[in-house]
Design a protein around this motif. Structure first.
Motif, PDB file in Angstrom:
ATOM      1  N   UNK A 199      31.732  42.772  23.621  1.00  0.00           N
ATOM      2  CA  UNK A 199      32.211  43.681  22.585  1.00  0.00           C
ATOM      3  C   UNK A 199      32.763  44.981  23.181  1.00  0.00           C
ATOM      4  N   UNK A 200      31.968  46.010  23.258  1.00  0.00           N
ATOM      5  CA  UNK A 200      32.408  47.334  23.685  1.00  0.00           C
ATOM      6  C   UNK A 200      31.484  47.841  24.778  1.00  0.00           C
ATOM      7  N   UNK A 201      31.955  48.810  25.532  1.00  0.00           N
ATOM      8  CA  UNK A 201      31.162  49.390  26.606  1.00  0.00           C
ATOM      9  C   UNK A 201      29.985  50.168  26.010  1.00  0.00           C
ATOM     10  N   UNK A 202      28.777  49.810  26.418  1.00  0.00           N
ATOM     11  CA  UNK A 202      27.568  50.416  25.842  1.00  0.00           C
ATOM     12  C   UNK A 202      27.473  51.909  26.111  1.00  0.00           C
ATOM     13  N   UNK A 203      27.876  52.366  27.288  1.00  0.00           N
ATOM     14  CA  UNK A 203      27.819  53.805  27.563  1.00  0.00           C
ATOM     15  C   UNK A 203      28.792  54.539  26.652  1.00  0.00           C
ATOM     16  N   UNK A 204      30.010  54.040  26.541  1.00  0.00           N
ATOM     17  CA  UNK A 204      30.997  54.684  25.675  1.00  0.00           C
ATOM     18  C   UNK A 204      30.500  54.701  24.226  1.00  0.00           C
ATOM     19  N   UNK A 205      29.892  53.612  23.782  1.00  0.00           N
ATOM     20  CA  UNK A 205      29.339  53.553  22.430  1.00  0.00           C
ATOM     21  C   UNK A 205      28.282  54.637  22.233  1.00  0.00           C
ATOM     22  N   UNK A 206      27.365  54.776  23.184  1.00  0.00           N
ATOM     23  CA  UNK A 206      26.311  55.785  23.071  1.00  0.00           C
ATOM     24  C   UNK A 206      26.885  57.191  23.059  1.00  0.00           C
ATOM     25  N   UNK A 207      27.901  57.431  23.888  1.00  0.00           N
ATOM     26  CA  UNK A 207      28.532  58.756  23.929  1.00  0.00           C
ATOM     27  C   UNK A 207      29.288  59.045  22.631  1.00  0.00           C
ATOM     28  N   UNK A 208      29.972  58.039  22.087  1.00  0.00           N
ATOM     29  CA  UNK A 208      30.651  58.223  20.795  1.00  0.00           C
ATOM     30  C   UNK A 208      29.639  58.523  19.688  1.00  0.00           C
ATOM     31  N   UNK A 209      28.535  57.810  19.709  1.00  0.00           N
ATOM     32  CA  UNK A 209      27.507  57.985  18.686  1.00  0.00           C
ATOM     33  C   UNK A 209      26.930  59.404  18.746  1.00  0.00           C
ATOM     34  N   UNK A 213      35.009  52.461  18.733  1.00  0.00           N
ATOM     35  CA  UNK A 213      36.459  52.522  18.859  1.00  0.00           C
ATOM     36  C   UNK A 213      36.883  52.652  20.323  1.00  0.00           C
ATOM     37  N   UNK A 214      37.726  51.765  20.812  1.00  0.00           N
ATOM     38  CA  UNK A 214      38.238  51.944  22.169  1.00  0.00           C
ATOM     39  C   UNK A 214      38.954  53.293  22.260  1.00  0.00           C
ATOM     40  N   UNK A 215      38.534  54.108  23.194  1.00  0.00           N
ATOM     41  CA  UNK A 215      39.131  55.435  23.344  1.00  0.00           C
ATOM     42  C   UNK A 215      38.716  56.419  22.276  1.00  0.00           C
ATOM     43  N   UNK A 216      37.657  56.102  21.501  1.00  0.00           N
ATOM     44  CA  UNK A 216      37.173  57.026  20.473  1.00  0.00           C
ATOM     45  C   UNK A 216      36.629  58.299  21.101  1.00  0.00           C
ATOM     46  N   UNK A 217      36.518  59.343  20.294  1.00  0.00           N
ATOM     47  CA  UNK A 217      36.039  60.639  20.798  1.00  0.00           C
ATOM     48  C   UNK A 217      34.629  60.495  21.350  1.00  0.00           C
ATOM     49  N   UNK A 237      22.425  57.796  10.185  1.00  0.00           N
ATOM     50  CA  UNK A 237      22.635  57.439  11.585  1.00  0.00           C
ATOM     51  C   UNK A 237      23.339  56.087  11.704  1.00  0.00           C
ATOM     52  N   UNK A 238      22.795  55.078  11.038  1.00  0.00           N
ATOM     53  CA  UNK A 238      23.347  53.730  11.149  1.00  0.00           C
ATOM     54  C   UNK A 238      24.780  53.660  10.623  1.00  0.00           C
ATOM     55  N   UNK A 239      25.025  54.257   9.471  1.00  0.00           N
ATOM     56  CA  UNK A 239      26.323  54.101   8.809  1.00  0.00           C
ATOM     57  C   UNK A 239      27.403  55.062   9.304  1.00  0.00           C
ATOM     58  N   UNK A 240      27.017  56.292   9.659  1.00  0.00           N
ATOM     59  CA  UNK A 240      28.019  57.302  10.008  1.00  0.00           C
ATOM     60  C   UNK A 240      28.147  57.568  11.498  1.00  0.00           C
ATOM     61  N   UNK A 241      27.106  57.306  12.259  1.00  0.00           N
ATOM     62  CA  UNK A 241      27.170  57.606  13.690  1.00  0.00           C
ATOM     63  C   UNK A 241      27.220  56.337  14.529  1.00  0.00           C
ATOM     64  N   UNK A 242      26.358  55.366  14.256  1.00  0.00           N
ATOM     65  CA  UNK A 242      26.262  54.159  15.082  1.00  0.00           C
ATOM     66  C   UNK A 242      27.375  53.152  14.777  1.00  0.00           C
ATOM     67  N   UNK A 243      27.508  52.768  13.537  1.00  0.00           N
ATOM     68  CA  UNK A 243      28.474  51.729  13.157  1.00  0.00           C
ATOM     69  C   UNK A 243      29.909  52.048  13.591  1.00  0.00           C
ATOM     70  N   UNK A 244      30.422  53.264  13.331  1.00  0.00           N
ATOM     71  CA  UNK A 244      31.818  53.521  13.696  1.00  0.00           C
ATOM     72  C   UNK A 244      32.037  53.890  15.167  1.00  0.00           C
TER      73      UNK A 244
END
Length: 162
Positions: free
Chosen positions: A30-40, A137-141, A127-134
């Motif tokens: 799916x997506x890079x876990x570090x990037x996901x955690x940083x986006x969250x 995004x590739x290249x997300x903030x 947390x689940x709906x607004x921070x974790x779920x979205x």
């Protein structure tokens, strides 16, 4: 488990080490876990969440490589000495709340409904709906890990936190 100041510092450093090890890991392609955690965590920061919630958002999947099926509980147990009860529970049940949006793994059943009346439950939903779920995004903030280290150190390591 309460930790003294030295133990809190050690746990904090251990968690940031575990976070860095998420780089390049892509569960089920799916997506890079570090990037996901940083986006969250960046989403939590942008929402003006308290520092321990930003820290919890950053560390919510840190145990995924060790315990993929129960990573919420495992990650929550690791951060528990450093965060409030609400932040602990936010992470503890996030994988159960996410089952509302994704197909569950075989045998995994959500326990989220049994907690609906708890004071921290709205935070866990946010947390689940607004921070974790979205936060996929590739290249997300996503602010870099080094941004979070000093920002969260005092909030998570000082002994007066519950």
């Amino acid at each position: 488990m309460a930790l003294d100041l030295k133990g809190r510092r050690a746990r904090y450093d251990e968690l940031f080490g575990m976070l860095r090890q998420l780089a390049g890991q892509q569960p089920a392609g799916t997506f890079d876990q570090l990037d996901h955690s940083l986006q969250c965590a960046t989403r939590a920061l942008d929402a003006q969440a308290p520092p321990d919630q930003v820290f919890a958002a950053l560390m919510h999947d840190v145990s995924r490589p060790l315990s993929p099926r129960c990573h919420g509980l495992a990650s929550a147990d690791l951060i528990r000495p450093l965060v409030s009860d609400a932040s602990y529970w936010m992470v503890r049940i996030h994988d159960h709340l996410m089952l509302r949006h994704v197909a569950p793994e075989p045998g995994l059943v959500s326990e989220a409904q049994r907690y609906r009346g708890e004071a921290w439950f709205p935070l866990a939903l946010r947390f689940a709906d607004e921070w974790d779920l979205p936060a996929v995004l590739p290249g997300g903030r996503a602010l870099p890990p080094g941004f979070f280290y000093p920002l969260l150190y005092n909030a998570c390591v000082r002994p007066e936190l519950p």
